[in-house]
Design a protein around this motif. Structure first.
Motif, mmCIF file in Angstrom:
data_model
loop_
_atom_site.group_PDB
_atom_site.id
_atom_site.type_symbol
_atom_site.label_atom_id
_atom_site.label_comp_id
_atom_site.label_asym_id
_atom_site.label_seq_id
_atom_site.Cartn_x
_atom_site.Cartn_y
_atom_site.Cartn_z
ATOM 1 N N TYR A 1 0.840 -1.194 0.000
ATOM 2 C CA TYR A 1 0.000 0.000 0.000
ATOM 3 C C TYR A 1 0.874 1.243 0.000
ATOM 4 O O TYR A 1 0.630 2.194 -0.706
ATOM 5 C CB TYR A 1 -0.906 -0.041 1.220
ATOM 6 N N ASN A 2 1.889 1.235 0.846
ATOM 7 C CA ASN A 2 2.908 2.273 0.817
ATOM 8 C C ASN A 2 4.157 1.767 1.515
ATOM 9 O O ASN A 2 4.162 0.669 2.098
ATOM 10 C CB ASN A 2 2.409 3.595 1.427
ATOM 11 N N GLN B 1 7.486 3.290 3.959
ATOM 12 C CA GLN B 1 7.955 4.424 4.732
ATOM 13 C C GLN B 1 9.392 4.183 5.177
ATOM 14 O O GLN B 1 9.733 3.073 5.607
ATOM 15 C CB GLN B 1 7.026 4.615 5.952
ATOM 16 N N LEU C 1 7.615 8.960 2.920
ATOM 17 C CA LEU C 1 6.594 7.951 2.651
ATOM 18 C C LEU C 1 6.344 7.938 1.147
ATOM 19 O O LEU C 1 6.169 9.005 0.526
ATOM 20 C CB LEU C 1 5.299 8.269 3.398
ATOM 21 N N GLN D 1 3.841 6.345 -1.690
ATOM 22 C CA GLN D 1 2.624 5.593 -1.966
ATOM 23 C C GLN D 1 2.911 4.566 -3.058
ATOM 24 O O GLN D 1 3.846 4.729 -3.838
ATOM 25 C CB GLN D 1 1.519 6.552 -2.422
ATOM 26 N N SER D 2 2.063 3.543 -3.125
ATOM 27 C CA SER D 2 2.311 2.452 -4.076
ATOM 28 C C SER D 2 2.283 2.927 -5.526
ATOM 29 O O SER D 2 2.906 2.327 -6.401
ATOM 30 C CB SER D 2 1.272 1.344 -3.890
ATOM 31 N N SER D 3 1.586 4.041 -5.792
ATOM 32 C CA SER D 3 1.487 4.555 -7.160
ATOM 33 C C SER D 3 2.645 5.482 -7.517
ATOM 34 O O SER D 3 2.746 5.936 -8.666
ATOM 35 C CB SER D 3 0.166 5.318 -7.326
ATOM 36 N N ARG E 1 3.620 -1.202 4.311
ATOM 37 C CA ARG E 1 2.236 -1.395 4.717
ATOM 38 C C ARG E 1 1.554 -2.202 3.627
ATOM 39 O O ARG E 1 1.447 -1.748 2.494
ATOM 40 C CB ARG E 1 1.549 -0.058 4.909
ATOM 41 N N SER F 1 -4.616 -2.058 3.209
ATOM 42 C CA SER F 1 -5.121 -0.688 3.176
ATOM 43 C C SER F 1 -5.889 -0.321 4.433
ATOM 44 O O SER F 1 -6.027 0.849 4.747
ATOM 45 C CB SER F 1 -6.039 -0.502 1.972
ATOM 46 N N GLY G 1 -3.356 -0.303 8.791
ATOM 47 C CA GLY G 1 -2.254 0.540 9.219
ATOM 48 C C GLY G 1 -1.050 -0.224 9.702
ATOM 49 O O GLY G 1 -0.078 0.381 10.151
ATOM 50 N N TYR H 1 -1.215 3.397 17.882
ATOM 51 C CA TYR H 1 -0.575 2.088 17.808
ATOM 52 C C TYR H 1 0.368 1.885 18.997
ATOM 53 O O TYR H 1 1.005 2.832 19.463
ATOM 54 C CB TYR H 1 0.275 1.991 16.532
ATOM 55 N N VAL I 1 -3.574 -1.937 17.456
ATOM 56 C CA VAL I 1 -3.998 -0.770 16.697
ATOM 57 C C VAL I 1 -5.373 -0.353 17.191
ATOM 58 O O VAL I 1 -6.267 -1.201 17.318
ATOM 59 C CB VAL I 1 -4.083 -1.053 15.175
ATOM 60 N N ALA J 1 -5.460 8.327 10.149
ATOM 61 C CA ALA J 1 -6.392 7.212 10.186
ATOM 62 C C ALA J 1 -5.597 5.954 9.923
ATOM 63 O O ALA J 1 -4.434 6.003 9.549
ATOM 64 C CB ALA J 1 -7.496 7.392 9.138
ATOM 65 N N ALA J 2 -6.205 4.800 10.164
ATOM 66 C CA ALA J 2 -5.525 3.531 9.903
ATOM 67 C C ALA J 2 -5.517 3.216 8.411
ATOM 68 O O ALA J 2 -4.698 2.451 7.938
ATOM 69 C CB ALA J 2 -6.178 2.399 10.677
ATOM 70 N N SER J 3 -6.447 3.811 7.657
ATOM 71 C CA SER J 3 -6.492 3.566 6.221
ATOM 72 C C SER J 3 -6.037 4.813 5.486
ATOM 73 O O SER J 3 -5.926 5.880 6.075
ATOM 74 C CB SER J 3 -7.903 3.169 5.799
ATOM 75 N N GLY J 4 -5.770 4.697 4.192
ATOM 76 C CA GLY J 4 -5.329 5.855 3.422
ATOM 77 C C GLY J 4 -3.880 5.716 3.018
ATOM 78 O O GLY J 4 -3.027 5.412 3.841
ATOM 79 N N GLN J 5 -3.580 5.945 1.748
ATOM 80 C CA GLN J 5 -2.236 5.719 1.238
ATOM 81 C C GLN J 5 -1.213 6.696 1.778
ATOM 82 O O GLN J 5 -0.030 6.421 1.789
ATOM 83 C CB GLN J 5 -2.239 5.810 -0.294
ATOM 84 N N THR K 1 1.146 8.735 7.140
ATOM 85 C CA THR K 1 2.419 8.634 7.823
ATOM 86 C C THR K 1 2.164 8.342 9.290
ATOM 87 O O THR K 1 1.296 8.965 9.914
ATOM 88 C CB THR K 1 3.193 9.951 7.696
ATOM 89 N N GLN K 2 2.921 7.399 9.835
ATOM 90 C CA GLN K 2 2.847 7.129 11.272
ATOM 91 C C GLN K 2 3.922 7.943 11.976
ATOM 92 O O GLN K 2 5.088 7.932 11.579
ATOM 93 C CB GLN K 2 3.021 5.640 11.561
#
Lengths: 113, 115
Positions: free
Chosen positions: A31-32, A34, A49, A51-53, A93, A96, A99, B33, B48, B96-100, B103-104
């Protein structure tokens, strides 16, 4: 099961040198990705970071690239400085929704003055 | 402000003690987390929380009990730990836990020693 590998485990370079840290992952469906820096006994600082794209990201002297099809990422550090000495971790990651990050073992970098 | 704070910085406890680790962020992040990091090893995910609900438990022993009282706070309650639980415990958060682009952001960690 996703596995992340970083090579080399340790690296020592003279100040001013450009260097590349490598990260590989076994499942290209990420998904990504980091990159983090960790100083001894400290928490992690996020560097970049991707992203996969995306193919690459840049921040100052740092450039990270991503090649999903070959399962590889590199972190390029230009004109290294003693203050860059730290452990560099890449984390993938895969899902999706969760996290969850899967970390490599890290590369410990020493930049000598 | 991209700061995640953790208290205490260091903790020494006996195997019969009960203690808690605290984590706080004021970035409006809705995912938090807990990671465990042994010496010279990478961090390993423990729990999480997403929107104050536990969404992942990575088969962590019940002597570790997480709690998310509100969107800014995350606790880890410790009871009857073993010496092999000695490690650096890291807290992190993200929008959020989702989303490309998520960043953590990590806190400085609590170094725990179990005697």
């Amino acid at each position: 099961k996703q596995e992340v590998t970083q090579i080399p485990a340790a690296l020592s370079v003279p100040e001013g040198e450009n260097l590349v840290l490598n990260c590989s992952f076994t499942d290209s469906a990420i998904y990504n990705l980091q990159w983090f820096r960790q100083d001894p006994g400290k928490g992690l600082t996020s560097l970049l970071l991707i992203q996969s794209s995306q193919r690459e990201q840049t921040s100052g002297r740092l450039n990270a690239s991503l090649d999903k099809s070959s399962g590889r990422s590199t972190l390029y550090i230009a004109a290294s400085q003693p203050g860059d000495s730290a452990t560099y971790l890449c984390a993938v990651r895969s899902s999706s929704n969760t996290g969850k990050l899967i970390f490599g073992q890290g590369t410990t970098l020493q930049v000598k003055p | 402000d991209t700061e995640v704070t953790q208290t205490p910085k260091h903790l020494v406890m006996g195997m019969t003690n009960k203690k808690s680790l605290k984590c706080e962020q004021h970035m409006g992040h809705r995912a938090m987390y807990w990671y465990k990091q042994k010496a010279k090893k990478p961090p390993e995910l423990m729990f999480v929380y997403s929107y104050e609900k536990l969404s992942i438990n990575e088969s962590v022993p019940s002597r570790f009990s997480p709690e998310c009282p509100n969107s800014s706070l995350l606790n880890l309650h410790l009871h009857a730990l073993q010496p092999e639980d000695s490690a650096l415990y890291l807290c992190a958060s993200s929008q959020a836990a989702s989303g490309q682009q998520e960043t953590q952001y990590f806190g400085p960690g609590t170094r725990l020693l179990v005697l």
